[in-house]
Design a protein around this motif. Structure first.
Motif, PDB file in Angstrom:
ATOM      1  N   MET A 161      23.565  12.897 -56.622  1.00 14.28           N
ATOM      2  CA  MET A 161      23.325  13.513 -55.316  1.00 14.28           C
ATOM      3  C   MET A 161      22.979  12.444 -54.300  1.00 14.28           C
ATOM      4  O   MET A 161      22.184  11.556 -54.544  1.00 14.28           O
ATOM      5  CB  MET A 161      22.177  14.518 -55.417  1.00 14.28           C
ATOM      6  N   GLY A 162      23.574  12.525 -53.146  1.00 11.98           N
ATOM      7  CA  GLY A 162      23.225  11.648 -52.044  1.00 11.98           C
ATOM      8  C   GLY A 162      22.243  12.361 -51.153  1.00 11.98           C
ATOM      9  O   GLY A 162      21.138  12.667 -51.548  1.00 11.98           O
ATOM     10  N   ALA A 163      22.631  12.672 -49.934  1.00 10.86           N
ATOM     11  CA  ALA A 163      21.765  13.414 -49.019  1.00 10.86           C
ATOM     12  C   ALA A 163      22.622  14.077 -47.967  1.00 10.86           C
ATOM     13  O   ALA A 163      23.503  13.446 -47.393  1.00 10.86           O
ATOM     14  CB  ALA A 163      20.754  12.482 -48.356  1.00 10.86           C
ATOM     15  N   PHE A 164      22.374  15.363 -47.714  1.00  7.92           N
ATOM     16  CA  PHE A 164      23.045  16.026 -46.612  1.00  7.92           C
ATOM     17  C   PHE A 164      22.447  15.516 -45.317  1.00  7.92           C
ATOM     18  O   PHE A 164      21.227  15.464 -45.151  1.00  7.92           O
ATOM     19  CB  PHE A 164      22.861  17.538 -46.704  1.00  7.92           C
ATOM     20  N   LEU A 165      23.285  15.135 -44.367  1.00 12.31           N
ATOM     21  CA  LEU A 165      22.830  14.611 -43.098  1.00 12.31           C
ATOM     22  C   LEU A 165      22.611  15.745 -42.112  1.00 12.31           C
ATOM     23  O   LEU A 165      23.205  16.817 -42.220  1.00 12.31           O
ATOM     24  CB  LEU A 165      23.859  13.625 -42.541  1.00 12.31           C
ATOM     25  N   THR A 166      21.768  15.504 -41.125  1.00 13.18           N
ATOM     26  CA  THR A 166      21.424  16.551 -40.182  1.00 13.18           C
ATOM     27  C   THR A 166      22.285  16.538 -38.935  1.00 13.18           C
ATOM     28  O   THR A 166      22.344  17.517 -38.212  1.00 13.18           O
ATOM     29  CB  THR A 166      19.952  16.420 -39.752  1.00 13.18           C
ATOM     30  N   PHE A 167      22.991  15.422 -38.645  1.00 16.16           N
ATOM     31  CA  PHE A 167      23.798  15.393 -37.439  1.00 16.16           C
ATOM     32  C   PHE A 167      25.105  16.147 -37.667  1.00 16.16           C
ATOM     33  O   PHE A 167      25.559  16.336 -38.785  1.00 16.16           O
ATOM     34  CB  PHE A 167      24.091  13.969 -36.981  1.00 16.16           C
ATOM     35  N   ASN A 168      25.732  16.583 -36.586  1.00 20.65           N
ATOM     36  CA  ASN A 168      27.016  17.254 -36.671  1.00 20.65           C
ATOM     37  C   ASN A 168      28.102  16.246 -37.043  1.00 20.65           C
ATOM     38  O   ASN A 168      28.009  15.053 -36.755  1.00 20.65           O
ATOM     39  CB  ASN A 168      27.387  17.904 -35.328  1.00 20.65           C
ATOM     40  N   ASP A 169      29.161  16.748 -37.697  1.00 25.09           N
ATOM     41  CA  ASP A 169      30.273  15.865 -38.044  1.00 25.09           C
ATOM     42  C   ASP A 169      30.852  15.257 -36.771  1.00 25.09           C
ATOM     43  O   ASP A 169      31.140  15.942 -35.813  1.00 25.09           O
ATOM     44  CB  ASP A 169      31.380  16.657 -38.740  1.00 25.09           C
ATOM     45  N   CYS A 170      30.985  13.929 -36.784  1.00 27.30           N
ATOM     46  CA  CYS A 170      31.604  13.254 -35.636  1.00 27.30           C
ATOM     47  C   CYS A 170      32.822  12.519 -36.174  1.00 27.30           C
ATOM     48  O   CYS A 170      32.777  11.326 -36.438  1.00 27.30           O
ATOM     49  CB  CYS A 170      30.607  12.315 -34.962  1.00 27.30           C
ATOM     50  N   ALA A 171      33.870  13.265 -36.410  1.00 32.11           N
ATOM     51  CA  ALA A 171      35.042  12.750 -37.127  1.00 32.11           C
ATOM     52  C   ALA A 171      35.667  11.582 -36.399  1.00 32.11           C
ATOM     53  O   ALA A 171      35.801  11.587 -35.192  1.00 32.11           O
ATOM     54  CB  ALA A 171      36.077  13.860 -37.298  1.00 32.11           C
ATOM     55  N   VAL A 172      36.053  10.596 -37.159  1.00 27.67           N
ATOM     56  CA  VAL A 172      36.791   9.463 -36.606  1.00 27.67           C
ATOM     57  C   VAL A 172      38.261   9.877 -36.501  1.00 27.67           C
ATOM     58  O   VAL A 172      38.897  10.215 -37.497  1.00 27.67           O
ATOM     59  CB  VAL A 172      36.637   8.230 -37.522  1.00 27.67           C
ATOM     60  N   GLU A 173      38.787   9.865 -35.283  1.00 23.80           N
ATOM     61  CA  GLU A 173      40.081  10.492 -35.053  1.00 23.80           C
ATOM     62  C   GLU A 173      41.197   9.881 -35.886  1.00 23.80           C
ATOM     63  O   GLU A 173      42.049  10.589 -36.417  1.00 23.80           O
ATOM     64  CB  GLU A 173      40.432  10.414 -33.568  1.00 23.80           C
TER      65      GLU A 173
ATOM     66  N   ASP B 128      29.318  18.056 -52.771  1.00 23.91           N
ATOM     67  CA  ASP B 128      28.279  19.089 -52.741  1.00 23.91           C
ATOM     68  C   ASP B 128      26.867  18.535 -52.918  1.00 23.91           C
ATOM     69  O   ASP B 128      25.915  19.312 -53.027  1.00 23.91           O
ATOM     70  CB  ASP B 128      28.565  20.199 -53.767  1.00 23.91           C
ATOM     71  N   GLY B 129      26.727  17.208 -52.898  1.00 29.72           N
ATOM     72  CA  GLY B 129      25.408  16.610 -52.908  1.00 29.72           C
ATOM     73  C   GLY B 129      25.131  15.798 -51.666  1.00 29.72           C
ATOM     74  O   GLY B 129      24.043  15.221 -51.528  1.00 29.72           O
ATOM     75  N   CYS B 130      26.101  15.731 -50.755  1.00 32.81           N
ATOM     76  CA  CYS B 130      25.960  14.891 -49.572  1.00 32.81           C
ATOM     77  C   CYS B 130      27.045  15.255 -48.573  1.00 32.81           C
ATOM     78  O   CYS B 130      27.948  16.039 -48.875  1.00 32.81           O
ATOM     79  CB  CYS B 130      26.079  13.414 -49.942  1.00 32.81           C
ATOM     80  N   ASP B 131      26.964  14.667 -47.388  1.00 30.93           N
ATOM     81  CA  ASP B 131      28.062  14.747 -46.440  1.00 30.93           C
ATOM     82  C   ASP B 131      29.062  13.650 -46.764  1.00 30.93           C
ATOM     83  O   ASP B 131      28.691  12.490 -46.970  1.00 30.93           O
ATOM     84  CB  ASP B 131      27.542  14.575 -45.007  1.00 30.93           C
ATOM     85  N   VAL B 132      30.331  14.014 -46.808  1.00 27.10           N
ATOM     86  CA  VAL B 132      31.392  13.081 -47.145  1.00 27.10           C
ATOM     87  C   VAL B 132      32.263  12.857 -45.916  1.00 27.10           C
ATOM     88  O   VAL B 132      32.195  13.629 -44.953  1.00 27.10           O
ATOM     89  CB  VAL B 132      32.237  13.606 -48.330  1.00 27.10           C
ATOM     90  N   PRO B 133      33.086  11.808 -45.894  1.00 24.63           N
ATOM     91  CA  PRO B 133      33.973  11.591 -44.746  1.00 24.63           C
ATOM     92  C   PRO B 133      34.813  12.830 -44.458  1.00 24.63           C
ATOM     93  O   PRO B 133      35.285  13.506 -45.375  1.00 24.63           O
ATOM     94  CB  PRO B 133      34.840  10.409 -45.196  1.00 24.63           C
ATOM     95  N   SER B 134      35.019  13.111 -43.189  1.00 17.66           N
ATOM     96  CA  SER B 134      35.714  14.344 -42.804  1.00 17.66           C
ATOM     97  C   SER B 134      37.109  14.428 -43.409  1.00 17.66           C
ATOM     98  O   SER B 134      37.587  15.515 -43.741  1.00 17.66           O
ATOM     99  CB  SER B 134      35.792  14.447 -41.281  1.00 17.66           C
ATOM    100  N   TRP B 135      37.751  13.279 -43.598  1.00 18.49           N
ATOM    101  CA  TRP B 135      39.114  13.297 -44.121  1.00 18.49           C
ATOM    102  C   TRP B 135      39.152  13.517 -45.639  1.00 18.49           C
ATOM    103  O   TRP B 135      40.235  13.693 -46.213  1.00 18.49           O
ATOM    104  CB  TRP B 135      39.865  12.019 -43.742  1.00 18.49           C
TER     105      TRP B 135
END
Length: 365
Positions: A1-13, A317-324
């Motif tokens: 498990m990593g950590a879920f981040l609190t900021f909104n996804d800011c996808a790299v285009e 499911d243990g962290c936020d991952v890259p949007s892609w």
């Protein structure tokens, strides 16, 4: 498990465009038209089993508060990263971890393990037409032959093992219920040793438990163990061991990642390193890591430890991952990237072959 981040996804285009252009790529890795995937770590069981419980340990409740309960009830189909609906187009073996938080110890930790394992048992019955629990490579191949996702049960954080008479019985239960790999610690201390938030190594009891895990054919996992504990594992290990979800510290300096000497030790021991998709472990520059950020870790592990060591350990499911790479069926884009940069053989090994070979070695040792 990593950590879920609190900021909104800011996808790299550019990363999103690349992922979309590559598509799901489910036919990229198999002559039979099915990409083979062996993922060494996810926290999907905890995330689903504890959905909606504000007091539940693990940090899932706040992150998933907006997700309707109906969409987080089952492995079959859900709004988590991993579902059987998404793994179905692949020959996919998933290590499903029971994550036991640091704050739970002894009997409380064991009760927590049993609860999440109960959810796993229920899902095996509920999803029997799609999912098969496997304990061996032979069982995994049988699951694929039946068109099913293969599921291996693992543990992240063995704080239910204490220096008392309960430890041996609990180790026996792990073996009997099909646990195939155990991460010795999470980030803090337990009776076995210390995680990456601390500096102590394994305890004497931890060394004993490590030997007992090996005797039961359960692979030792050093992800989350700190540097001192890693050295102790090297000194004690008689079987191949894994870092199920860790990256290269030379690329991203997070202490959860592995140094070059650790990568070499794993390679020499016949172990594997599961590439972690956690944003914090991929880049200390980009909030939403790009394909190049991921490929830098791939390149470094291949250079330091060789083609036979790199595997996948998504931490889905243990962290936020890259949007892609969100959700899991977009992982095919990564296979295509690795194949284009390092060759098809290296991609196939990283996605499946090396993890399969590791468990063959673990079964034979």
């Amino acid at each position: 498990m990593g950590a879920f981040l609190t900021f909104n996804d800011c996808a790299v285009e550019d990363a999103v465009r690349l992922g979309e252009a590559l598509g799901d790529c489910a036919d990229a890795g198999s002559a039979q038209g099915r990409l083979r995937v062996f993922d060494l770590h996810s926290d999907t069981l905890d995330r689903l089993a504890l959905h909606g419980e504000a007091s539940a340990p693990g940090g899932f409740a706040a992150h998933d508060a907006h997700v309707p309960a109906a969409r987080m009830r089952t492995l079959a189909d859900n709004d988590a990263h991993i579902s059987l609906a998404r793994t179905a187009p692949f020959d996919w073996c998933q290590c499903f971890a029971v994550f036991v938080p640091d704050k739970l110890r002894g009997d409380a930790a064991w009760s927590f393990f049993e609860r999440v394992r109960g959810f796993w048992s229920d899902e095996l019955d509920r999803c029997a037409e799609r999912l098969l629990q496997v304990r061996t490579v032979e069982g995994m191949e049988a699951a694929f032959a039946e068109g099913k996702t293969a599921g291996m049960l693992t543990v992240e954080g063995a704080s239910f093992l204490e220096d008392d008479a309960d430890a041996e019985a609990r180790l026996d239960v792990l073996a009997e219920t099909g646990v195939r790999m155990v991460t010795l610690t999470w980030n803090g201390r337990n009776a076995l040793g210390s995680g990456n938030d601390t500096t102590d190594g394994l305890t004497g009891f931890g060394r004993v438990c490590m030997r007992e895990l090996e005797l039961r054919g359960i692979a030792v996992d050093v992800s989350h163990v700190n540097d001192a504990g890693f050295k102790d594992v090297c000194a004690v290990a008689t079987r191949p061991f894994a870092a199920s979800h860790s990256n290269a510290r030379a690329v991203c300096g997070h202490p959860r990642n592995l140094t070059d000497w650790q990568l070499r030790e794993l390679a020499d021991a016949g172990g594997i390193v599961g590439l972690n998709f956690c944003r914090e472990f991929l880049s200390d520059v980009h909030a939403d890591p790009t394909p190049d950020d991921v490929l830098r870790h791939v390149d470094h592990v291949l250079e330091v430890a060789g083609e036979d060591t790199l595997a996948l350990g998504s931490d889905y499911d243990g962290c936020d991952v890259p949007s892609w790479l969100d959700p899991c069926d977009r992982a095919g884009a990564l296979h295509a990237l690795i194949a284009s940069r390092f060759g098809r053989a290296a991609a196939d090994k990283a996605f499946f072959g090396n993890a399969r070979a590791f468990f063959v070695r673990a079964e034979e040792a």
